[in-house]
Every structure is written in C-alpha cells, then in structure tokens.
Design an enzyme around this catalytic site. Structure first.
Site, PDB file in Angstrom:
ATOM      1  N   GLY A 127      78.881  -0.454  64.366  1.00 39.92           N
ATOM      2  CA  GLY A 127      79.031  -2.205  63.912  1.00 39.92           C
ATOM      3  C   GLY A 127      78.554  -2.589  62.474  1.00 39.92           C
ATOM      4  O   GLY A 127      78.661  -2.333  61.760  1.00 39.92           O
ATOM      5  N   ILE A 128      78.996  -3.886  62.125  1.00 38.69           N
ATOM      6  CA  ILE A 128      78.589  -4.563  60.952  1.00 38.69           C
ATOM      7  C   ILE A 128      76.708  -5.051  61.184  1.00 38.69           C
ATOM      8  O   ILE A 128      76.780  -5.850  62.662  1.00 38.69           O
ATOM      9  CB  ILE A 128      79.490  -5.854  60.781  1.00 38.69           C
ATOM     10  N   GLY A 129      76.688  -5.101  59.938  1.00 42.96           N
ATOM     11  CA  GLY A 129      75.399  -5.245  59.938  1.00 42.96           C
ATOM     12  C   GLY A 129      74.139  -4.178  59.280  1.00 42.96           C
ATOM     13  O   GLY A 129      74.227  -3.416  59.627  1.00 42.96           O
ATOM     14  N   ALA A 130      72.808  -5.120  59.787  1.00 38.57           N
ATOM     15  CA  ALA A 130      71.674  -3.642  59.002  1.00 38.57           C
ATOM     16  C   ALA A 130      71.282  -3.126  59.927  1.00 38.57           C
ATOM     17  O   ALA A 130      71.231  -1.724  59.108  1.00 38.57           O
ATOM     18  CB  ALA A 130      70.426  -4.866  59.034  1.00 38.57           C
ATOM     19  N   GLU A 165      86.546   0.858  64.742  1.00 35.34           N
ATOM     20  CA  GLU A 165      87.391  -0.400  64.492  1.00 35.34           C
ATOM     21  C   GLU A 165      86.750  -1.082  63.069  1.00 35.34           C
ATOM     22  O   GLU A 165      87.988  -1.264  62.702  1.00 35.34           O
ATOM     23  CB  GLU A 165      86.589  -2.121  65.028  1.00 35.34           C
ATOM     24  N   GLY A 217      85.349  -5.594  69.522  1.00 36.64           N
ATOM     25  CA  GLY A 217      85.697  -4.446  70.369  1.00 36.64           C
ATOM     26  C   GLY A 217      84.329  -4.068  70.391  1.00 36.64           C
ATOM     27  O   GLY A 217      84.360  -3.113  71.105  1.00 36.64           O
TER      28      GLY A 217
END
Length: 450
Positions: free
Chosen positions: A235-238, A258, A357
């Site tokens: 996913g997105i993020g640190a 995704e 997602g």
C-alpha cells in the site's frame, strides 16, 4: 491506417480544451474523469468554466477520484458546485477540504450541492457507477502521445478510467508528453476518440516522509514474512515504503499491486523482481495506478514491455489475485478492535479516505496458495495518547474480522486465523501499547471475551 491517414485524422480531431468541452451535449447527465495522473488539468478547467457559464441544461453527475490538488481546487467555485453533483469514491486531503468548504458554503448558498462519497471496493467502483448512474456521456482523461499505429496509452492510470472510457458515449483526451506509454489493457485507438487536446503538465507526485523508529520496527516484522519468489502488493505510506526497502535481500519477487510506488520500482531496478514464479502474467509487473514521489520515476515505465497497467476490476479482483502463489498483501489501518474488525478509512465516523483495495487484496492474498494478508500500523495515535487497538470499533468497518489475517504493530506480529474470540482478544492486546493493556483486559472481561 497509413501514417499519413493517422496524421490527418489527428489534425481533424485536434481541438482546444474549450472547443472540446463546448461540443458536448448540453443535456449530459454523467461526466467522468481519469484518476490520479490520469486527470486532465486543462480539460477539467475548461469543464469548470463551462459549468460556471451555465453550459449544461441540467445538473450532471460528475465522477472524480483522487487527483492533483490544483485540479481539485478548480471545483471549489460556488458557481461550479451549484451546478454539478460531484461523486467522490476516495476522499484524499484535497477532497476532504473541498467537501468541508462545500458544507460551509452551503449555509449561505443553499443551492450548492455538497460532494457525495461513494463507498465501494476498488474492484467494483466502475460497476457501481454503471449500475447507479448508467454509462458516461463523456470520459475525459490524460494520455501519452499517439504512437505510429494510432494508439494512445492510459499511462499511469488504469483504475476505473479504462472501463469508464470504454463504455462512454464520447472520449476526450488530453495528450501530455510527460505521460509514459505503458502496456496492458489501457490503450485507445484514435478512431475511438471524439476530440484530442494537447497540454504539457507535471504528473502527480506523492511526497514521502522519513520513517520513524516505529515504522522501521513494524517494517522489519512484516519483511520477515516475505520469502523469495513471493508476489507482493504494498500500500501507500511510510511502513509499506520501508518494507520495500528491506526486501532488497529477497530474490525473484513478483509484483501484482494496486499502487506502484517508489519502493516497488526501486526493487525492480535493483534486480529483486523477476516475476518468473508468478502463475499469471509471468515476467510482468502488474499495477493499476502508478504514483511516485519523483517525476523522473515515471520515465522507467515509458515503453517498458514488462510493466502492465490494467483496470482495478482486474488487478483488484480477489479471484485474479489468488491465482498467483505466495501472494503477500501489506496494507495499513486506523483502528482494530478486540474482535479483529478493522477500520481503515474513517476517524470517529468521519470519512478520511476510501475503502480502496484493502479488502480485495486481503481476500485475494488469503486465497492464494501460500499467501498471507498483512495489516500493519502504529499501536497509538496523537503522540501516544490514543490506542489504535480498542475494545469496540468507533468507526466504519473496512475489513470484517473473518478477513483479517496477520496484524502487526511495533509491539509484535500475530496471525489471527484459526484463533477463538478469546484468543484473538488476548493476542491483539499484546499488540497494543503497554500503558493501554490493562484497560483493554478490563474491557475484554466486561465483554466476556476472557
């Protein structure tokens, strides 16, 4: 078609953004746009101007996903918000600000229509639009320049843009030389396009922040779950970014994700990704959105036959995800309760993002042979004053408890699959910050979970 015929047809369809928008039917009822890097800034500006000038005879529904901040700001005009009904399936920071401003303006402008959120799994967004709103009268998107065969590429945005475009009565494109040409399902022939506009602009970038010690500890625990030959989704993020950095000791990884972000691209460039052990799309990295922190990273995608951009209805389909063995899905959460229910899109019932997602990939990874689904987050929020592990959710459920597999915080990692309700509660309490554990045990006793 010959090159000469393609060139003549291109010139015939070439318009200014204003000319293209003003040629739309005035009674248009559904207008949709590309997402993320696929949102065409010049066409959206021309559309907002036309709306302000009362071009449309009615109030069209306008479907807009997450986009660049400057694009979202084009819709903040009262004259625009009073004459369209905006539908937003993902509330990023820009859209949250837009919705908040619209609610405030509504007090003095009662005709203003506050943007509405569409809750749905990422794999089903386009289907939801067709079911409730029908096919678009027009779909507008940003594309790469036409190739010698007359094809434009969706570039960095497959998401819902591909199915929306293919079902739309008209397609208008904004050709941007900075949009990479990618392979996969996202291609349009010039014969499918009603009007062509040209405009060069920077692609959307997502700034990264430096990982905290907690991010690094969580990432170490997650990375330990990823073996050679795994097919990964981050996913997105640190935390996902840090996980990606730690996977540079792994070999022959596959990618079916995704969002294709910085660290996945860096893994490809470092030689850690071969995609050779995938059962589906062997030899190819599959994504539906590319979103990087550096504009130069998009260059890697351009004319790269190993990079496949497909729509969310394919990439996020759990049955497609499950076909690759050893799939590892890594996503984050806002809150988890002692039953294992997960909230990832709201805070105190206020929508802050979208369902995205997460559930698609959690289910797909869990069904994959040897696959695992990981949900990871800090154990606390607001400077350690609030526990993210709570007795009962005070939020919208994103992932039901029966779909939650591995949970990771900086205090440990637990696999919830096969655990009783009591065992789940005990395991999750161990993932909470120590200062909250006694209170959580007390609440668990009250709920007869102990």
């Amino acid at each position: 078609m010959s090159k000469g015929s393609l060139s003549r047809l291109y010139q015939e369809k070439l318009k200014t953004a204003e000319q293209a928008v003003n040629a739309l039917p005035r009674d248009s009822q559904l207008v949709t746009f590309g997402c993320y890097c696929g949102t065409p800034p010049n066409l959206t500006q021309a559309f907002c101007t036309a709306v302000s000038n009362k071009f449309f005879s009615g109030i069209p529904d306008v479907y807009l996903l997450r986009s660049r901040e400057e694009v979202v700001k084009q819709f903040t005009n009262v004259e625009v918000l009073s004459r369209i009904r905006m539908l937003c399936p993902f509330l990023g920071a820009g859209f949250r600000q837009l919705a908040d401003k619209a609610k405030e303006l509504h007090k003095t402008h009662p005709d203003l229509i506050v943007p509405q959120f569409l809750p749905e799994h990422f794999s089903l967004y386009a289907r939801g639009v067709f079911t409730r709103h029908g096919k678009p009268d027009v779909h507008m998107l940003q594309v790469s320049p036409m190739d010698e065969h007359g094809y434009f590429s969706f570039g960095a945005d497959g998401s819902m843009s591909i199915p929306l475009a293919l079902e739309a009565a008209q397609i208008i494109v904004e050709v941007n030389p900075k949009m990479p040409r990618t392979f996969g399902a996202g291609i349009l022939h010039i014969s499918q396009i009603a009007a062509i506009t040209e405009h060069e602009s920077e692609l959307m970038v997502l700034p990264q922040r430096e990982p905290s010690p907690e991010d690094q500890q969580i990432a170490r625990l997650v990375a330990d779950l990823v073996q050679d030959n795994a097919c990964i989704q981050l996913g997105i993020g640190a935390v996902p970014n840090e996980v990606g950095r730690l996977l540079k000791t792994r070999n022959d990884l596959g990618i079916h994700t995704e969002v294709l972000g910085d660290t996945l691209l860096e893994l490809i460039e470092a030689g850690n990704v071969s995609n050779r052990y995938k059962q589906l799309n062997v030899g190819h990295s599959v994504f539906n959105i590319a979103l990087f922190s550096k504009p130069s990273y998009y260059d890697f995608l351009d004319n790269n036959p190993t990079m496949l951009c497909h729509p969310a209805e394919y990439v996020n389909n759990p049955h497609i995800i499950a076909q690759n063995d050893n799939t590892v899905s890594v996503n984050s959460f806002v809150e988890i309760d002692l039953f294992g229910q997960v909230a990832s899109e709201s805070v105190n019932w206020r929508q802050i993002s979208g369902s995205g997602g997460q559930l698609d990939f959690s289910r797909g990874a869990f069904l994959s042979k040897g696959g695992i689904a990981v949900l990871a987050a800090h154990s606390t929020a607001k400077n350690n004053s609030i526990s993210k592990v709570v007795p009962r959710l005070n939020n919208i459920v994103t992932t039901p408890r029966n779909d939650v597999h591995y949970v990771v915080t900086e205090h440990g990692c637990v696999d919830l699959f096969g655990l009783s309700t009591c065992d789940r509660a005990q395991a999750l309490i161990k993932l909470a910050a120590p200062k909250f554990r006694d209170e959580l045990r007390e609440e668990a006793h009250k709920m007869t979970l102990y």
